[in-house]
Design an enzyme around this catalytic site. Structure first.
Site, PDB file in Angstrom:
ATOM      1  N   PRO A 182      37.498  38.573  45.640  1.00  0.00           N
ATOM      2  CA  PRO A 182      38.649  39.114  44.932  1.00  0.00           C
ATOM      3  C   PRO A 182      39.962  39.042  45.706  1.00  0.00           C
ATOM      4  CG  PRO A 182      37.135  40.859  45.581  1.00  0.00           C
ATOM      5  CD  PRO A 182      36.429  39.556  45.800  1.00  0.00           C
ATOM      6  N   ASN A 183      40.988  38.684  44.972  1.00  0.00           N
ATOM      7  CA  ASN A 183      42.387  38.628  45.420  1.00  0.00           C
ATOM      8  C   ASN A 183      42.707  37.417  46.286  1.00  0.00           C
ATOM      9  OD1 ASN A 183      43.377  41.084  44.164  1.00  0.00           O
ATOM     10  ND2 ASN A 183      42.000  42.152  45.574  1.00  0.00           N
ATOM     11  N   ARG A 198      51.579  36.891  48.828  1.00  0.00           N
ATOM     12  CA  ARG A 198      51.958  38.125  49.522  1.00  0.00           C
ATOM     13  C   ARG A 198      51.168  38.249  50.821  1.00  0.00           C
ATOM     14  NH1 ARG A 198      50.471  42.681  47.278  1.00  0.00           N
ATOM     15  NH2 ARG A 198      51.769  43.772  48.776  1.00  0.00           N
ATOM     16  N   TYR A 249      47.324  37.145  56.118  1.00  0.00           N
ATOM     17  CA  TYR A 249      46.400  36.129  55.597  1.00  0.00           C
ATOM     18  C   TYR A 249      46.927  34.691  55.692  1.00  0.00           C
ATOM     19  CZ  TYR A 249      44.135  40.294  53.766  1.00  0.00           C
ATOM     20  OH  TYR A 249      43.530  41.518  53.652  1.00  0.00           O
ATOM     21  N   ASN A 282      33.588  34.014  51.660  1.00  0.00           N
ATOM     22  CA  ASN A 282      34.494  35.089  52.043  1.00  0.00           C
ATOM     23  C   ASN A 282      34.432  36.094  50.900  1.00  0.00           C
ATOM     24  OD1 ASN A 282      36.521  36.860  52.607  1.00  0.00           O
ATOM     25  ND2 ASN A 282      38.043  35.299  53.148  1.00  0.00           N
ATOM     26  N   ALA A 338      37.081  41.974  49.717  1.00  0.00           N
ATOM     27  CA  ALA A 338      36.818  43.423  49.758  1.00  0.00           C
ATOM     28  C   ALA A 338      35.348  43.756  49.518  1.00  0.00           C
ATOM     29  CB  ALA A 338      37.695  44.140  48.735  1.00  0.00           C
ATOM     30  N   HIS A 363      32.655  44.743  52.277  1.00  0.00           N
ATOM     31  CA  HIS A 363      32.489  46.086  52.832  1.00  0.00           C
ATOM     32  C   HIS A 363      31.755  47.040  51.894  1.00  0.00           C
ATOM     33  CE1 HIS A 363      35.443  44.153  55.282  1.00  0.00           C
ATOM     34  NE2 HIS A 363      36.350  44.178  54.330  1.00  0.00           N
ATOM     35  N   ASP A 421      22.026  41.153  48.330  1.00  0.00           N
ATOM     36  CA  ASP A 421      20.717  40.915  47.703  1.00  0.00           C
ATOM     37  C   ASP A 421      20.640  39.524  47.075  1.00  0.00           C
ATOM     38  OD1 ASP A 421      19.760  43.377  48.466  1.00  0.00           O
ATOM     39  OD2 ASP A 421      20.017  44.334  46.526  1.00  0.00           O
ATOM     40  N   GLU A 432      29.604  33.526  56.867  1.00  0.00           N
ATOM     41  CA  GLU A 432      30.605  34.473  56.336  1.00  0.00           C
ATOM     42  C   GLU A 432      31.930  34.202  57.044  1.00  0.00           C
ATOM     43  OE1 GLU A 432      29.352  38.506  57.010  1.00  0.00           O
ATOM     44  OE2 GLU A 432      31.349  39.333  56.590  1.00  0.00           O
ATOM     45  N   HIS A 456      36.164  35.252  57.350  1.00  0.00           N
ATOM     46  CA  HIS A 456      37.318  36.110  57.038  1.00  0.00           C
ATOM     47  C   HIS A 456      38.553  35.510  57.673  1.00  0.00           C
ATOM     48  CE1 HIS A 456      34.781  39.107  55.293  1.00  0.00           C
ATOM     49  NE2 HIS A 456      33.975  38.957  56.322  1.00  0.00           N
ATOM     50  N   LEU A 457      39.623  35.459  56.890  1.00  0.00           N
ATOM     51  CA  LEU A 457      40.884  34.913  57.408  1.00  0.00           C
ATOM     52  C   LEU A 457      41.429  35.790  58.525  1.00  0.00           C
ATOM     53  CD1 LEU A 457      42.317  34.200  53.891  1.00  0.00           C
ATOM     54  CD2 LEU A 457      41.939  32.428  55.594  1.00  0.00           C
ATOM     55  N   ARG A 469      41.141  45.691  62.439  1.00  0.00           N
ATOM     56  CA  ARG A 469      41.897  46.344  61.363  1.00  0.00           C
ATOM     57  C   ARG A 469      41.305  47.745  61.098  1.00  0.00           C
ATOM     58  NH1 ARG A 469      42.673  42.279  56.534  1.00  0.00           N
ATOM     59  NH2 ARG A 469      44.216  43.876  55.960  1.00  0.00           N
ATOM     60  N   ARG A 476      36.818  48.055  57.403  1.00  0.00           N
ATOM     61  CA  ARG A 476      36.653  46.588  57.387  1.00  0.00           C
ATOM     62  C   ARG A 476      35.651  46.114  58.440  1.00  0.00           C
ATOM     63  NH1 ARG A 476      40.731  44.871  53.772  1.00  0.00           N
ATOM     64  NH2 ARG A 476      42.535  46.257  53.871  1.00  0.00           N
TER      65      ARG A 476
HETATM   66  O1  CA2 Z   1      40.376  38.584  56.119  1.00  0.00           O
HETATM   67  C1  CA2 Z   1      39.774  38.283  55.083  1.00  0.00           C
HETATM   68  O2  CA2 Z   1      39.546  37.122  54.746  1.00  0.00           O
HETATM   69  C2  CA2 Z   1      39.337  39.398  54.117  1.00  0.00           C
HETATM   70  O3  CA2 Z   1      38.056  39.034  53.596  1.00  0.00           O
HETATM   71  C3  CA2 Z   1      40.377  39.444  53.018  1.00  0.00           C
HETATM   72  C4  CA2 Z   1      40.179  40.606  52.041  1.00  0.00           C
HETATM   73  C5  CA2 Z   1      39.957  41.925  52.760  1.00  0.00           C
HETATM   74  O4  CA2 Z   1      39.611  42.941  51.822  1.00  0.00           O
HETATM   75  C6  CA2 Z   1      38.881  41.831  53.812  1.00  0.00           C
HETATM   76  O5  CA2 Z   1      38.786  43.071  54.471  1.00  0.00           O
HETATM   77  C7  CA2 Z   1      39.193  40.741  54.815  1.00  0.00           C
HETATM   78  C8  CA2 Z   1      41.402  40.779  51.127  1.00  0.00           C
HETATM   79  C9  CA2 Z   1      41.913  39.550  50.461  1.00  0.00           C
HETATM   80  C10 CA2 Z   1      43.204  39.893  49.801  1.00  0.00           C
HETATM   81  O6  CA2 Z   1      43.978  38.746  49.687  1.00  0.00           O
HETATM   82  C11 CA2 Z   1      45.310  38.894  49.430  1.00  0.00           C
HETATM   83  C12 CA2 Z   1      46.016  37.737  49.263  1.00  0.00           C
HETATM   84  C13 CA2 Z   1      47.369  37.808  49.015  1.00  0.00           C
HETATM   85  C14 CA2 Z   1      48.009  39.023  48.916  1.00  0.00           C
HETATM   86  C15 CA2 Z   1      47.294  40.178  49.085  1.00  0.00           C
HETATM   87  C16 CA2 Z   1      45.925  40.118  49.347  1.00  0.00           C
END
Ligand code: CA2
Length: 140
Positions: free
Chosen positions: A9-10, A17, A22, A73, A76, A79, A86, A97, A99-100, A106, A110
């Site tokens: 997600p996201n 943003r 990221y 990846n 969210a 966590h 599963d 796995e 993560h950027l 953090r 996380r």
């Molecule tokens: O660092 C990562 O790759 C994360 O998986 C990114 C997730 C975060 O919840 C993890 O703790 C770490 C969040 C991705 C949100 O992406 C955005 C992209 C643009 C603007 C805002 C958020």
């Protein structure tokens, strides 16, 4: 060798943003970099992104007897999601796995990852390069 690259997600908002956390690349930019690296290494790759936990479970299940490796990846859901853990256990495909950001430097929440208990490798804090390193896990 066929890889599924799954983003949670996201991550479709990348480059729009929070570039300080990221990076400036969009998800399409990152997928293009991964695709190039896969072509150079004769790897077949399929990309997926979903904002929905159940969709990610469905994508993982669809990798069964189709993919040799999964790079995920879970964003969210990393966590929180026992369902994604599963699903990975059910298909039992080697998983890396990614993560950027450096999730360990953090917020405390996380630092918890359900997926990490199944993943063969966890790469965190290397930005888009983390996905390239993940592909290399399957090359070498
Ligand atoms: O660092 C990562 O790759 C994360 O998986 C990114 C997730 C975060 O919840 C993890 O703790 C770490 C969040 C991705 C949100 O992406 C955005 C992209 C643009 C603007 C805002 C958020």
């Amino acid at each position: 060798m066929k890889l599924f690259i799954i983003n949670g997600p996201n991550l479709n908002m990348l480059g729009i943003r929070e570039p300080d956390i990221y990076g400036k690349l969009t998800l399409k930019d990152i997928e293009s970099k991964i695709k190039l690296h896969c072509v150079e290494n004769h790897i077949d790759v399929e990309f997926y992104q979903s904002n929905h936990e159940g969709d990610i479970v469905d994508i993982i299940q669809s990798a069964y007897q189709k993919a040799d490796g999964i790079i995920i990846n879970p964003a969210a859901y990393t966590h929180t999601s026992v369902a994604i853990l599963d699903a990975l256990k059910a298909v039992n495909i080697d998983t890396v796995e990614v993560h950027l950001s450096d999730v360990n430097s953090r917020e405390d929440f996380r630092k918890i990852s359900y997926v990490s208990s199944f993943a063969k490798k966890v790469i965190s804090g290397k930005g888009a390069e983390g996905y390239i390193e993940a592909v290399d896990f399957f090359v070498k």
